[in-house]
Design a protein around this motif. Structure first.
Motif, PDB file in Angstrom:
ATOM      1  N   SER A 141       0.820  -1.219   0.000  1.00 42.67           N
ATOM      2  CA  SER A 141       0.000   0.000   0.000  1.00 42.67           C
ATOM      3  C   SER A 141       0.849   1.262   0.000  1.00 42.67           C
ATOM      4  O   SER A 141       0.563   2.216  -0.726  1.00 42.67           O
ATOM      5  N   SER A 142       1.927   1.280   0.784  1.00 41.77           N
ATOM      6  CA  SER A 142       2.706   2.521   0.913  1.00 41.77           C
ATOM      7  C   SER A 142       3.485   2.847  -0.353  1.00 41.77           C
ATOM      8  O   SER A 142       3.673   4.027  -0.686  1.00 41.77           O
ATOM      9  N   GLU A 143       3.953   1.853  -1.086  1.00 39.17           N
ATOM     10  CA  GLU A 143       4.759   2.118  -2.273  1.00 39.17           C
ATOM     11  C   GLU A 143       3.918   2.493  -3.495  1.00 39.17           C
ATOM     12  O   GLU A 143       4.459   2.840  -4.536  1.00 39.17           O
TER      13      GLU A 143
ATOM     14  N   GLU B 262       5.244   9.934  -1.031  1.00 38.64           N
ATOM     15  CA  GLU B 262       5.891  10.066   0.273  1.00 38.64           C
ATOM     16  C   GLU B 262       5.117  11.024   1.179  1.00 38.64           C
ATOM     17  O   GLU B 262       5.086  10.859   2.394  1.00 38.64           O
TER      18      GLU B 262
ATOM     19  N   ARG C  32       2.371   8.971   2.819  1.00 41.23           N
ATOM     20  CA  ARG C  32       2.721   7.570   3.081  1.00 41.23           C
ATOM     21  C   ARG C  32       2.152   7.066   4.404  1.00 41.23           C
ATOM     22  O   ARG C  32       1.770   5.915   4.526  1.00 41.23           O
TER      23      ARG C  32
ATOM     24  N   TRP D  46      -1.529   5.955   3.721  1.00 44.68           N
ATOM     25  CA  TRP D  46      -1.692   4.777   2.877  1.00 44.68           C
ATOM     26  C   TRP D  46      -1.083   3.529   3.507  1.00 44.68           C
ATOM     27  O   TRP D  46      -1.633   2.427   3.377  1.00 44.68           O
ATOM     28  N   ALA D  47       0.029   3.682   4.191  1.00 38.13           N
ATOM     29  CA  ALA D  47       0.655   2.528   4.840  1.00 38.13           C
ATOM     30  C   ALA D  47      -0.182   1.996   5.987  1.00 38.13           C
ATOM     31  O   ALA D  47      -0.038   0.834   6.383  1.00 38.13           O
TER      32      ALA D  47
ATOM     33  N   ASP E  92       1.726  12.196   8.881  1.00 36.19           N
ATOM     34  CA  ASP E  92       2.128  12.875   7.652  1.00 36.19           C
ATOM     35  C   ASP E  92       2.241  14.388   7.879  1.00 36.19           C
ATOM     36  O   ASP E  92       3.067  15.053   7.264  1.00 36.19           O
TER      37      ASP E  92
ATOM     38  N   ALA F  23       4.616   3.134   8.180  1.00 39.36           N
ATOM     39  CA  ALA F  23       5.436   4.098   7.440  1.00 39.36           C
ATOM     40  C   ALA F  23       6.726   4.393   8.186  1.00 39.36           C
ATOM     41  O   ALA F  23       7.798   4.514   7.577  1.00 39.36           O
TER      42      ALA F  23
END
Length: 433
Positions: free
Chosen positions: A146-148, A152, A155, A158-159, A305, A359
């Motif tokens: 998910s994170s990739e 950034e 991240r 999403w992570a 974030d 993350a």
């Protein structure tokens, strides 16, 4: 930059959402399996597989098999983390899903001590070991899946998809077991009702596989492949080139693991055996707290974030350090409401650490070593954190005959987490994507 690389670097939003769902659904399934075992350890396995005239002794033995699932995780992290950096993130996730799901279904079919004697306990330990291998290989790949796909800048949010898996799985497992316990007599539940929760894993495995096989490899790994930057010996390279990142990742996980074990596993035993409360009260608190975590974890990831991973993480660690000294006196009077509120607040502190954790740990490592590094940090921390926590909570309470001992143990692990945060990088490594 080639067109292929540019496309990989900017995935369509539907692919990002698909990756988020794949990470969330897979980890939810695997943690459903793991949580079903955890709850059964507290409520069922001590009587069925480790019979004893002393209920506390049976619970201690059941929690010993709980620990096996953590001890076996480094094997999964070592094998599948390495494969994630060499072959790709997606491929290993299908394998880990099958390992955990099949093991859980087989637990639901096991004969008990009354039927086959000690063989039942031996088989239970073997299958618990396999569960741990699957979980150990799952987390690192799911986090990167998910994170990739995301930027950034976002991240942390999403992570957090992989982080929602434990409360979602825990909620589902507790809900299924609570529903079975409520709809069946005690004799029916102990005889066959608990097995249903484990057999349901077969349906969940099919759904998880359907989601994951349709997903493309992550853009970051595609770029690594295109540039020929895959690590040749990722485990050795993590240990020799990025040891501080590994130590920081390990220490940062200890407190959240122990905190989670107290408020989702040990609390069930403490409330029922020490406070003579109905099982349903503690289970209700765990379910409500887990429900709240479904929203708090992505929120905590998003806050990291904006305000920084370490800052949000540290707030949760400090809260986790203080809260046990409030929680145990709070529930000592036998109030259902205070027990439920106490569990929920404990899981709020956990969410503030666990939400940014994916993350935070992934960013400690360079992209080519990220799956191996994150997997090793996650699984090795489990041995000194979550693996021993329920057993130590129970043993400390039994030996000192006071809640102060387990509370001090939890506080000490939160201090360890704060040390890990202090050792960590303040930003992503050079070249991180």
């Amino acid at each position: 930059m080639t067109n292929a690389t540019a496309t990989a670097a900017r995935p369509a939003r539907k692919d990002l959402i698909k990756a988020f769902v794949a990470s969330l659904s897979g980890t939810s399934l695997e943690w459903y399996d793991f949580a079903a075992y955890s709850v059964a350890s507290a409520l069922v396995f001590g009587q069925l597989f480790f019979p004893s005239h002393d209920p506390l002794s049976g619970t201690l033995l059941a929690f010993s098999t709980y620990a096996v699932g953590y001890v076996s995780r480094p094997l999964g992290g070592f094998v599948f983390g390495r494969l994630g950096d060499v072959l790709g993130r997606k491929q290993v996730l299908v394998i880990t899903l099958l390992i955990t799901g099949i093991s859980t279904v087989l637990i639901g079919l096991l004969p008990t001590h009354d039927q086959v004697g000690a063989l039942g306990a031996v088989l239970l330990v073997v299958l618990r070991f396999a569960q741990g291998v699957g979980i150990g290989g799952e987390w690192g790949g799911a986090v990167l899946l998910s994170s990739e796909y995301g930027s950034e800048k976002h991240r942390g949010f999403w992570a957090s998809a992989a982080q929602i898996g434990p409360p979602a799985g825990n909620l589902l497992a507790n809900g299924v077991l609570a529903g079975l316990a409520a709809g069946l007599t005690s004799e029916q539940f102990m005889s066959w009702g608990w097995r249903v929760a484990f057999l349901l894993s077969a349906v969940l495995v099919i759904f998880g596989l359907w989601i994951r096989v349709k997903l493309e490899e992550t853009p970051v790994f595609q770029e690594i492949q295109q540039k020929g930057e895959q690590a040749g010996a990722p485990v050795r390279e993590v240990l020799t080139q990025e040891p501080r990142a590994l130590i920081a990742g390990i220490l940062s996980r200890v407190g959240p693991d122990v905190l989670y074990a107290l408020f989702t596993v040990f609390v069930l035993t403490y409330a029922t055996q020490q406070l003579d409360m109905p099982k349903s009260w503690a289970v209700t608190g765990v379910m409500l707290g887990s429900s709240l975590q479904l929203f708090l974890m992505p929120l905590a990831g998003a806050l990291s974030d904006r305000f920084g991973r370490r800052r949000v993480y540290a707030v949760g660690a400090v809260g986790g350090l203080v809260w046990p000294f409030v929680f145990f006196p709070l529930v000592g009077g036998g109030s259902a409401g205070l027990l439920i509120v106490g569990v929920i607040v404990g899981l709020i502190w956990h969410a503030l650490m666990y939400g940014p954790q994916a993350a935070f740990i992934a960013e400690q490592f360079s992209p080519a070593l990220r799956a191996t590094g994150a997997s090793l940090a996650y699984t090795l921390a489990g041995i000194i954190g979550g693996a021993l926590a329920p057993l130590l909570f129970t043993s400390l309470y039994a030996y000192f005959d006071t809640w102060v001992a387990p509370a001090c143990y939890l506080a000490a692990t939160c201090v360890v987490t704060l040390i890990g945060l202090w050792l960590s990088r303040t930003a992503t490594p050079a070249g991180s994507r």
